[in-house]
Design a protein around this motif. Structure first.
Motif, PDB file in Angstrom:
ATOM      1  N   GLN A  32       0.810  -1.221   0.000  1.00 20.66           N
ATOM      2  CA  GLN A  32       0.000   0.000   0.000  1.00 20.66           C
ATOM      3  C   GLN A  32       0.848   1.278   0.000  1.00 20.66           C
ATOM      4  N   ARG A  33       2.108   1.185   0.465  1.00 26.67           N
ATOM      5  CA  ARG A  33       3.009   2.349   0.370  1.00 26.67           C
ATOM      6  C   ARG A  33       3.260   2.678  -1.102  1.00 26.67           C
ATOM      7  N   ALA A  34       3.468   1.627  -1.911  1.00 32.18           N
ATOM      8  CA  ALA A  34       3.711   1.819  -3.350  1.00 32.18           C
ATOM      9  C   ALA A  34       2.456   2.352  -4.038  1.00 32.18           C
ATOM     10  N   VAL A  35       1.289   1.886  -3.569  1.00 33.85           N
ATOM     11  CA  VAL A  35       0.020   2.354  -4.157  1.00 33.85           C
ATOM     12  C   VAL A  35      -0.123   3.857  -3.927  1.00 33.85           C
ATOM     13  N   VAL A  36       0.091   4.300  -2.674  1.00 35.21           N
ATOM     14  CA  VAL A  36      -0.053   5.727  -2.348  1.00 35.21           C
ATOM     15  C   VAL A  36       0.983   6.550  -3.121  1.00 35.21           C
ATOM     16  N   ARG A  37       2.198   6.013  -3.240  1.00 36.60           N
ATOM     17  CA  ARG A  37       3.242   6.706  -3.999  1.00 36.60           C
ATOM     18  C   ARG A  37       2.799   6.897  -5.455  1.00 36.60           C
ATOM     19  N   LEU A  64      -9.668  17.670  -2.268  1.00 38.16           N
ATOM     20  CA  LEU A  64      -8.279  17.254  -2.042  1.00 38.16           C
ATOM     21  C   LEU A  64      -8.086  16.766  -0.610  1.00 38.16           C
ATOM     22  N   THR A  65      -8.719  17.451   0.342  1.00 43.11           N
ATOM     23  CA  THR A  65      -8.647  17.002   1.738  1.00 43.11           C
ATOM     24  C   THR A  65      -9.141  15.557   1.836  1.00 43.11           C
ATOM     25  N   ASP A  66     -10.265  15.261   1.167  1.00 42.37           N
ATOM     26  CA  ASP A  66     -10.812  13.898   1.173  1.00 42.37           C
ATOM     27  C   ASP A  66      -9.848  12.907   0.523  1.00 42.37           C
ATOM     28  N   ALA A  67      -9.233  13.321  -0.586  1.00 39.24           N
ATOM     29  CA  ALA A  67      -8.324  12.419  -1.305  1.00 39.24           C
ATOM     30  C   ALA A  67      -7.125  12.042  -0.427  1.00 39.24           C
ATOM     31  N   PHE A  68      -6.555  13.028   0.291  1.00 40.74           N
ATOM     32  CA  PHE A  68      -5.397  12.722   1.131  1.00 40.74           C
ATOM     33  C   PHE A  68      -5.812  11.938   2.382  1.00 40.74           C
ATOM     34  N   ALA A  69      -7.012  12.227   2.908  1.00 40.91           N
ATOM     35  CA  ALA A  69      -7.515  11.451   4.046  1.00 40.91           C
ATOM     36  C   ALA A  69      -7.661   9.984   3.635  1.00 40.91           C
ATOM     37  N   ALA A  70      -8.132   9.745   2.404  1.00 39.25           N
ATOM     38  CA  ALA A  70      -8.298   8.370   1.911  1.00 39.25           C
ATOM     39  C   ALA A  70      -6.949   7.659   1.794  1.00 39.25           C
ATOM     40  N   MET A  71      -5.903   8.400   1.385  1.00 34.73           N
ATOM     41  CA  MET A  71      -4.570   7.776   1.276  1.00 34.73           C
ATOM     42  C   MET A  71      -4.041   7.368   2.650  1.00 34.73           C
ATOM     43  N   ILE A  72      -4.202   8.254   3.627  1.00 28.87           N
ATOM     44  CA  ILE A  72      -3.727   7.939   4.989  1.00 28.87           C
ATOM     45  C   ILE A  72      -4.512   6.753   5.556  1.00 28.87           C
ATOM     46  N   ARG A  73      -5.833   6.737   5.303  1.00 29.34           N
ATOM     47  CA  ARG A  73      -6.683   5.639   5.771  1.00 29.34           C
ATOM     48  C   ARG A  73      -6.237   4.330   5.127  1.00 29.34           C
ATOM     49  N   ARG A  74      -5.890   4.406   3.847  1.00 27.28           N
ATOM     50  CA  ARG A  74      -5.405   3.226   3.124  1.00 27.28           C
ATOM     51  C   ARG A  74      -4.163   2.642   3.807  1.00 27.28           C
ATOM     52  N   LEU A  75      -3.228   3.528   4.192  1.00 25.38           N
ATOM     53  CA  LEU A  75      -2.014   3.070   4.886  1.00 25.38           C
ATOM     54  C   LEU A  75      -2.375   2.491   6.261  1.00 25.38           C
ATOM     55  N   ALA A  76      -3.284   3.175   6.964  1.00 26.24           N
ATOM     56  CA  ALA A  76      -3.675   2.719   8.307  1.00 26.24           C
ATOM     57  C   ALA A  76      -4.360   1.351   8.227  1.00 26.24           C
ATOM     58  N   GLY A 106      -2.240  -1.494   7.990  1.00 27.81           N
ATOM     59  CA  GLY A 106      -1.310  -1.642   9.120  1.00 27.81           C
ATOM     60  C   GLY A 106       0.058  -1.051   8.822  1.00 27.81           C
ATOM     61  N   ALA A 107       0.140  -0.174   7.810  1.00 25.77           N
ATOM     62  CA  ALA A 107       1.440   0.365   7.409  1.00 25.77           C
ATOM     63  C   ALA A 107       1.752   1.719   8.055  1.00 25.77           C
ATOM     64  N   LEU A 108       0.719   2.401   8.585  1.00 24.55           N
ATOM     65  CA  LEU A 108       0.954   3.728   9.182  1.00 24.55           C
ATOM     66  C   LEU A 108       1.687   3.568  10.511  1.00 24.55           C
ATOM     67  N   ARG A 109       2.710   4.393  10.721  1.00 25.93           N
ATOM     68  CA  ARG A 109       3.486   4.345  11.965  1.00 25.93           C
ATOM     69  C   ARG A 109       2.529   4.514  13.161  1.00 25.93           C
ATOM     70  N   PRO A 110       2.639   3.672  14.180  1.00 28.55           N
ATOM     71  CA  PRO A 110       1.711   3.775  15.316  1.00 28.55           C
ATOM     72  C   PRO A 110       1.838   5.127  16.020  1.00 28.55           C
ATOM     73  N   GLY A 111       0.737   5.610  16.561  1.00 24.00           N
ATOM     74  CA  GLY A 111       0.770   6.848  17.341  1.00 24.00           C
ATOM     75  C   GLY A 111       0.518   8.109  16.533  1.00 24.00           C
ATOM     76  N   LEU A 112       0.437   7.982  15.194  1.00 26.85           N
ATOM     77  CA  LEU A 112       0.195   9.175  14.385  1.00 26.85           C
ATOM     78  C   LEU A 112      -1.307   9.491  14.342  1.00 26.85           C
ATOM     79  N   ASP A 113      -1.631  10.772  14.338  1.00 20.46           N
ATOM     80  CA  ASP A 113      -3.018  11.234  14.237  1.00 20.46           C
ATOM     81  C   ASP A 113      -3.395  11.284  12.749  1.00 20.46           C
ATOM     82  N   GLN A 114      -4.388  10.508  12.340  1.00 18.59           N
ATOM     83  CA  GLN A 114      -4.707  10.398  10.901  1.00 18.59           C
ATOM     84  C   GLN A 114      -5.121  11.734  10.283  1.00 18.59           C
ATOM     85  N   LYS A 115      -5.863  12.546  11.042  1.00 20.58           N
ATOM     86  CA  LYS A 115      -6.326  13.833  10.495  1.00 20.58           C
ATOM     87  C   LYS A 115      -5.124  14.763  10.247  1.00 20.58           C
TER      88      LYS A 115
END
Lengths: 199, 199
Positions: free
Chosen positions: A78-83, A127-139, A142-151
């Protein structure tokens, strides 16, 4: 019979050419009619005001980018997908550079022009929605670093990508493309480290 | 006797007012003379071309920001020092917002206007240096997260701050100021975590 959608697209492309060549202020209904080889009367069949014309031209930029993002293969890492999704927004070749130039001309004007507030807000929300979707995709992967605030991370990625686009536009050339990709890459590595890098 | 520096500053301020109100295209030598209440002849005593006028107006924005950054107290926690330096660039109040609006109008035009390439490059180099100095400051204080590439981090911080400025300009208001500060804060927390957060 003229296809109305095709004609509107031609007109939007005439707007893009004028904006990139002469600046947004020159994209009047009259100049766009001339650029597209149409009479004012014919153009008014499709658009009655300059705001409508600019709005349509800018939404078409957004739709093209969204279409390319939807076409990205979402299987695998999913990191490659977001990239890959972000690559579709960066001015890495001539067509994408044109889109970014139109976006920047619009943005600079929208900041000081109250009549553009509605369109500006609409684009910012998409655009806000598009980037929120990318972060959600990583989360979700299970790829998002723990402890980060998604918003906060969605806003941070969105701001970073806009800054990278701005810099790539300001420094044309292949070196600049490499810098743009390296900067986004370093950011994604930080917020979503590969398993082996996690500590 | 008129102080030449004071007069040039007045002229730069006339340029800023026109750029923010009417767009960069309207900042002609003629319009600036009218805005400043001077004859064309008097203005030509200070500036002979529009490029000189725009260049001076933009450099003055840069000098004001650099002056405020130099005035930041550099003792104590270096993360707080860097945060204060970046605050001086963000459009958090009316004067700083005006500076950012002038910068954005110039940037959007410089992207498509070949005669602005020199000034564009000069400003980019100064800002690249400023952000490199901030990252070095964190590294020298032992605050930068180990393993980060200083060159990449300087470019990443620079891109992030430009994106944050763009978003703050697009979404005026107090909420937007809070978002801008939170976004930069989250970034600095990531690249230079407080000792207690390190793992």
């Amino acid at each position: 019979m003229v296809d109305a959608h095709a004609r509107r697209t031609e007109l939007a492309e005439a707007v893009w050419r004028i904006v990139v060549r002469d600046g947004l202020e020159q994209a009047s209904v009259r100049n766009v009619a001339r650029e597209a080889g149409l009479s004012m009367g014919s153009l008014r069949h499709y658009f009655t005001t300059q705001s409508e014309l600019l709005g349509f031209a800018l939404r078409l930029v957004g739709e093209r980018i969204e279409e390319r993002i939807r076409a990205v293969d979402t299987t695998g890492d999913q990191r490659a997908v977001v990239r890959s999704m972000i690559d579709e927004m960066l001015p890495l070749d001539r067509p994408r550079r044109g889109e970014c130039e139109v976006w920047l001309a619009f943005t600079a004007r929208a900041v000081v022009e109250p009549t553009m507030a509605g369109l500006r807000k609409e684009i910012d929300e998409r655009l806000t929605d598009a980037f929120a979707a990318m972060i959600r995709r990583l989360a979700d992967a299970g790829a998002l670093r723990p402890g980060l605030d998604q918003k906060v991370e969605a806003e941070r990625l969105y701001a970073l990508v806009d800054g990278v686009i701005l810099h790539a536009l300001l420094r044309p050339g292949r070196t600049s493309n490499a810098t743009a990709k390296a900067t986004v890459g370093a950011h994604l590595d930080q917020i979503a480290p590969a398993a082996a890098d996690e500590r």
